[in-house]
Design a protein around this motif. Sequence first.
Motif, PDB file in Angstrom:
ATOM      1  N   GLU A 298       0.830  -1.212   0.000  1.00 48.23           N
ATOM      2  CA  GLU A 298       0.000   0.000   0.000  1.00 48.23           C
ATOM      3  C   GLU A 298       0.864   1.261   0.000  1.00 48.23           C
ATOM      4  OE1 GLU A 298      -0.415  -2.583   2.206  1.00 48.23           O
ATOM      5  OE2 GLU A 298      -2.133  -3.454   1.173  1.00 48.23           O
ATOM      6  N   GLU A 299       1.916   1.264   0.824  1.00 46.29           N
ATOM      7  CA  GLU A 299       2.817   2.425   0.875  1.00 46.29           C
ATOM      8  C   GLU A 299       3.510   2.633  -0.471  1.00 46.29           C
ATOM      9  OE1 GLU A 299       4.219   2.167   5.567  1.00 46.29           O
ATOM     10  OE2 GLU A 299       5.342   1.080   4.039  1.00 46.29           O
ATOM     11  N   LEU A 300       3.973   1.534  -1.050  1.00 42.94           N
ATOM     12  CA  LEU A 300       4.676   1.628  -2.327  1.00 42.94           C
ATOM     13  C   LEU A 300       3.747   2.092  -3.447  1.00 42.94           C
ATOM     14  CD1 LEU A 300       6.873  -1.605  -2.075  1.00 42.94           C
ATOM     15  CD2 LEU A 300       7.620   0.766  -1.753  1.00 42.94           C
ATOM     16  N   ALA A 301       2.522   1.592  -3.453  1.00 37.80           N
ATOM     17  CA  ALA A 301       1.563   2.018  -4.485  1.00 37.80           C
ATOM     18  C   ALA A 301       1.251   3.508  -4.345  1.00 37.80           C
ATOM     19  CB  ALA A 301       0.289   1.186  -4.390  1.00 37.80           C
ATOM     20  N   ALA A 302       1.094   3.974  -3.101  1.00 34.67           N
ATOM     21  CA  ALA A 302       0.831   5.401  -2.885  1.00 34.67           C
ATOM     22  C   ALA A 302       2.032   6.237  -3.318  1.00 34.67           C
ATOM     23  CB  ALA A 302       0.501   5.651  -1.409  1.00 34.67           C
ATOM     24  N   ASP A 303       3.235   5.753  -3.027  1.00 35.41           N
ATOM     25  CA  ASP A 303       4.448   6.465  -3.426  1.00 35.41           C
ATOM     26  C   ASP A 303       4.556   6.512  -4.952  1.00 35.41           C
ATOM     27  OD1 ASP A 303       6.891   7.807  -3.298  1.00 35.41           O
ATOM     28  OD2 ASP A 303       8.052   5.980  -2.916  1.00 35.41           O
ATOM     29  N   LEU A 304       4.234   5.409  -5.605  1.00 34.93           N
ATOM     30  CA  LEU A 304       4.276   5.381  -7.062  1.00 34.93           C
ATOM     31  C   LEU A 304       3.292   6.401  -7.641  1.00 34.93           C
ATOM     32  CD1 LEU A 304       5.213   4.176  -9.752  1.00 34.93           C
ATOM     33  CD2 LEU A 304       3.421   2.440  -9.486  1.00 34.93           C
ATOM     34  N   ALA A 305       2.082   6.428  -7.125  1.00 36.71           N
ATOM     35  CA  ALA A 305       1.086   7.389  -7.611  1.00 36.71           C
ATOM     36  C   ALA A 305       1.573   8.824  -7.418  1.00 36.71           C
ATOM     37  CB  ALA A 305      -0.240   7.176  -6.889  1.00 36.71           C
ATOM     38  N   ARG A 306       2.169   9.087  -6.264  1.00 35.40           N
ATOM     39  CA  ARG A 306       2.687  10.429  -5.991  1.00 35.40           C
ATOM     40  C   ARG A 306       3.801  10.795  -6.966  1.00 35.40           C
ATOM     41  NH1 ARG A 306       6.963  12.009  -3.736  1.00 35.40           N
ATOM     42  NH2 ARG A 306       7.464  10.023  -2.753  1.00 35.40           N
ATOM     43  N   ARG A 307       4.718   9.864  -7.196  1.00 38.03           N
ATOM     44  CA  ARG A 307       5.834  10.133  -8.110  1.00 38.03           C
ATOM     45  C   ARG A 307       5.362  10.351  -9.550  1.00 38.03           C
ATOM     46  NH1 ARG A 307      11.047   6.431  -6.394  1.00 38.03           N
ATOM     47  NH2 ARG A 307      10.853   6.664  -4.142  1.00 38.03           N
TER      48      ARG A 307
END
Length: 128
Positions: free
Chosen positions: A73-82
């Motif tokens: 979940e953290e990685l997916a949110a980080d990907l979306a942000r990037r």
Amino acid sequence: MHDRPDPCEILTAAAAFLRRELIPALPPELSFKTRILANALDLVARQTAADGAAADGTHARLAGLLGREGSEEELAADLARRIEEGAIALTDPALIDHLWTTTLAKLAVDQPNYASYRAETGAAGLQE
């Protein structure tokens, strides 16, 4: 470790029983609703079977793409942000690979009979 039958086998057997024994004996309205139930059981069986492998692959791809660890979940949110910030281009081959692989994994569970999915993966159609 669990003995057999495993949850996927139980769900698959229940769906097969509904299709083979119950649906033909029911009036049309109940037959239709029971077919929906059988399809739902098939979907849950596919999801149960795919969860471990798909989650491991998704997490590994995200961690590799982002160069860090964290929960999925953290990685997916980080990907979306990037992506939103432009730090990862939509044309990035690793991003395209991740999105494509994730989409195919979801289709394998949700819509394995979808013609484009079958064509892309060479998968045989499942019985309805």
